[in-house]
Structure formats: structure tokens, C-alpha cells
Design an enzyme around this catalytic site. Structure first.
Site, PDB file in Angstrom:
ATOM      1  CE  LYS A   1      -3.684  -2.668   2.000  1.00  0.00           C
ATOM      2  NZ  LYS A   1      -4.269  -3.271   3.193  1.00  0.00           N
TER       3      LYS A   1
ATOM      4  CD  GLN B   1      -3.249  -4.882   6.409  1.00  0.00           C
ATOM      5  OE1 GLN B   1      -3.089  -3.890   5.711  1.00  0.00           O
ATOM      6  NE2 GLN B   1      -3.977  -5.913   6.007  1.00  0.00           N
TER       7      GLN B   1
ATOM      8  CG  ASP C   1      -9.433  -0.496   4.952  1.00  0.00           C
ATOM      9  OD1 ASP C   1      -9.432  -0.726   3.733  1.00  0.00           O
ATOM     10  OD2 ASP C   1      -8.865  -1.221   5.794  1.00  0.00           O
TER      11      ASP C   1
END
Ligand code: NAP
Length: 292
Positions: free
Chosen positions: A54, A98, A121
Site C-alpha cells: 500500500k 491493517q 478502508d
């Protein structure tokens, strides 16, 4: 019949090029570089690889990236302090925590702390709640489900009025993709491990989204002729002909399904590349929302 292949790699490259152009335009206008902060807690190698890719994508598209790493022994308070600090940091436009985090961390509490304007996200309860309500728009759509819908639309698949079957009901793929399909006026059936007679449910699907994490589980004769098949699964199968000893396969038996479906995503090269592309898109959008 041989299905049309939906080339996720190519479509993801196009999305990335659009994002890079939008970033360059912002920079030219003297605006701040869109910046993504990633939060990694613990030492899972797969999570470290995802976070690194990312960060790399941000650099390739001219965006900034900040990588925060806490040890597996970090406390709930330390993780929450970090997210609170990133929320307040004006140089940070998007925050990605994450998952999964170590078992002693309450993920829900951490995710609900992320400022909705930085929730690139799309997993904060506020964004998911908006996704679930008629007439409400989430600020950010979760990246993998967003990628699935984007691929269907790019392939010219009619979603409105279609019978869609979503195989899997996880928080990160199955459930949000089902909500997105409902929002686009499909008639949606969500299947899971207790669903009875899966093949007969799947045979009604004009659109099948498979996200269960079981290698080549869906057989060709379960698929309705001409259906659109989006295979989210990423599974490894031993393969002695490969240097690393394995190959990646999806949740759908690709060789069988491509003979029946109208269009289908391959694994790898289908949904996978879309996830990061949509994260980059969401991060650029976050910068736009925070500093129009
Ligand atoms: P998950 O959290 O393990 O959820 C799996 C879902 O599948 C659950 O809802 C489970 O049902 C259901 N399921 C499991 N076995 C089943 C069976 N035999 N029949 C019917 N339903 C079954 O998985 P996930 O995180 O959603 O991931 C799914 C797959 O997508 C994995 O292969 C993962 O690697 C892949 N993935 C890919 C991307 C990408 O970027 N391409 C991103 C995320 C995930 P219950 O709810 O009843 O347990």
C-alpha cells in the site's frame, strides 16, 4: 461458450492512472499531497507485505505514505492513542488499520475511533451504517467490495434487477458487497456455511460473487449459463511446476466456470489488483473532502 475475461489488472491500472492524474492536478494547484497512514500492530508477515504494497502504491501515484508499526505486545490504549494522534494530524488524509490485529486488541473500538473523513478502508461503523441505510451515502466504500462492483460495471453487467448471489458474509467482503448490490437494485441472496443446497441457490444467480476462501469450491455446473462471476477468493494449491511450489486459485473452479459463465474474473489478476487501486482512489478522495 467461453466467458469474457474481466481483466482486473488492466482496469486497476486505469484507476491508478486516473488517481495519479488527480493527485498531480492537486499538487499543481499548490495543495497538500494526499497522504495515507497505515497502522500495523504485530509481526504477521502477510500483514507486513500488504502494508508495504500500500505504501509502494502511494509512492507510485505521487501520494505520501506514513507507516506506523506497533509491536504485538502493544496495549489497547497505545493503539487507540496512535489512531487519535493520526486523526488530529493534518498531514494525514487517510488512516488504514491493517487487520487482523492481535487477539487482545478490540478491533471494533479501534475502527470506531477513526475519523469518518479519514476512514479510507470504509470499515468504521459510521461508514458501514450509512452503506446499510437507504438514501444514505458512505463517505468511503470498503475497497475490495468497491472493486467487485467497479469490475461488474466496467464489464457492462446489468446489476439493476439481476439476481445476485453473494457467497460469504464477512465484514470485509461478503456483507458490504451484498449491501452495495442492494443499493444498485439487484435482488440479493447471501450464502454462508449454513446455507442448504448451495448449488441450487447459485444456479439462480445472474451475478455470483464468491468470497469464502475455499479453493475452487464452486463447480462449473452450479453456474447459470451467461452469468457474471466475480471471484474474490485467494487460495494456494500445491503445484510442483512452480518455482515456489504453489499457485494461486480462486473460490471458483475457473476452467469449468469459464465454459458456462458470460464473464469471469481470473485469479490472480481479477479482484486482487482492484483492492489497492480503490484504496488509492479513496485516499485521493479523502484529500479532496478535507481540502476541496
Ligand atoms: P472469511 O472472513 O473467512 O469469511 C468466509 C465466509 O465464507 C463466511 O461468511 C463463511 O460462512 C463462508 N463460508 C466458509 N465456508 C463456506 C462453505 N463451505 N459454504 C458456504 N459458505 C462458506 O473470509 P473473507 O475475509 O471474506 O475472505 C474470503 C476470501 O476472499 C479469502 O480467500 C480471502 O483471501 C479473499 N480476499 C481477497 C481480497 C482481495 O483483495 N482480492 C480481499 C479480502 C479477502 P460463516 O459466516 O457461516 O462462517
Amino acid at each position: 461458450m467461453t466467458a469474457q475475461l474481466i481483466d482486473g489488472k488492466l482496469i486497476a491500472q486505469q484507476v491508478r492512472a486516473e488517481v495519479a492524474a488527480a493527485v498531480a492536478k492537486r499538487m499543481k494547484a499548490g495543495k497538500q499531497k494526499p497522504t495515507l497512514a497505515t497502522v500495523l500492530v504485530g509481526d504477521r508477515t502477510d500483514s507486513a507485505t500488504y502494508v508495504a504494497s500500500k505504501g509502494k502504491a502511494c509512492q507510485e501515484l505521487g501520494m505520501g505514505s506514513i507507516s506506523e508499526h506497533l509491536p504485538a505486545s502493544a496495549t489497547q490504549a497505545q493503539v487507540e492513542e496512535l489512531v487519535t494522534r493520526l486523526n488530529a494530524d493534518r498531514a494525514v488524509n487517510g488512516i488504514l488499520v491493517q487487520l487482523p490485529m492481535p487477539a487482545h486488541i478490540n478491533e471494533e473500538r479501534v475502527l470506531s475511533l477513526i475519523n469518518i473523513e479519514k476512514d479510507v478502508d470504509g470499515f468504521s461503523p459510521l461508514n458501514i451504517g450509512r452503506l446499510a441505510q437507504k438514501g444514505r451515502e458512505p463517505l468511503f466504500v470498503p475497497c475490495t467490495p468497491y472493486g467487485c462492483i467497479y469490475l461488474l460495471e466496467k464489464a457492462g453487467v446489468q446489476i439493476e434487477g439481476a439476481n445476485a448471489v453473494v457467497l460469504g458474509r464477512s465484514n470485509i467482503v461478503g456483507m458490504p458487497v451484498a449491501l452495495l448490490l442492494i443499493g444498485k437494485n439487484a435482488t440479493v441472496t447471501v450464502c454462508h456455511s449454513r446455507t442448504r443446497d448451495l448449488p441450487s441457490v447459485i444456479r439462480n444467480a445472474d451475478i455470483l460473487i464468491a468470497a469464502i476462501g475455499k479453493a475452487e469450491f464452486v463447480r462449473g455446473d452450479w453456474i447459470k449459463p451467461g452469468a457474471a462471476v466475480i471471484d474474490v477468493g485467494i487460495n494456494s494449491r500445491p503445484d510442483a511446476t512452480k518455482k515456489n511450489g504453489y499457485r494461486l486459485v480462486g473460490d471458483v473452479n475457473f476452467d469449468e466456470a469459464r465454459e458456462v459463465a458470460g464473464c469471469i474474473t481470473p485469479v490472480p489478476g481479477g479482484v486482487g489488483p482492484m483492492t489497492i487501486a480503490m484504496l488509492m482512489r479513496n485516499t485521493a478522495r479523502a484529500a479532496e473532502i478535507q481540502d476541496p
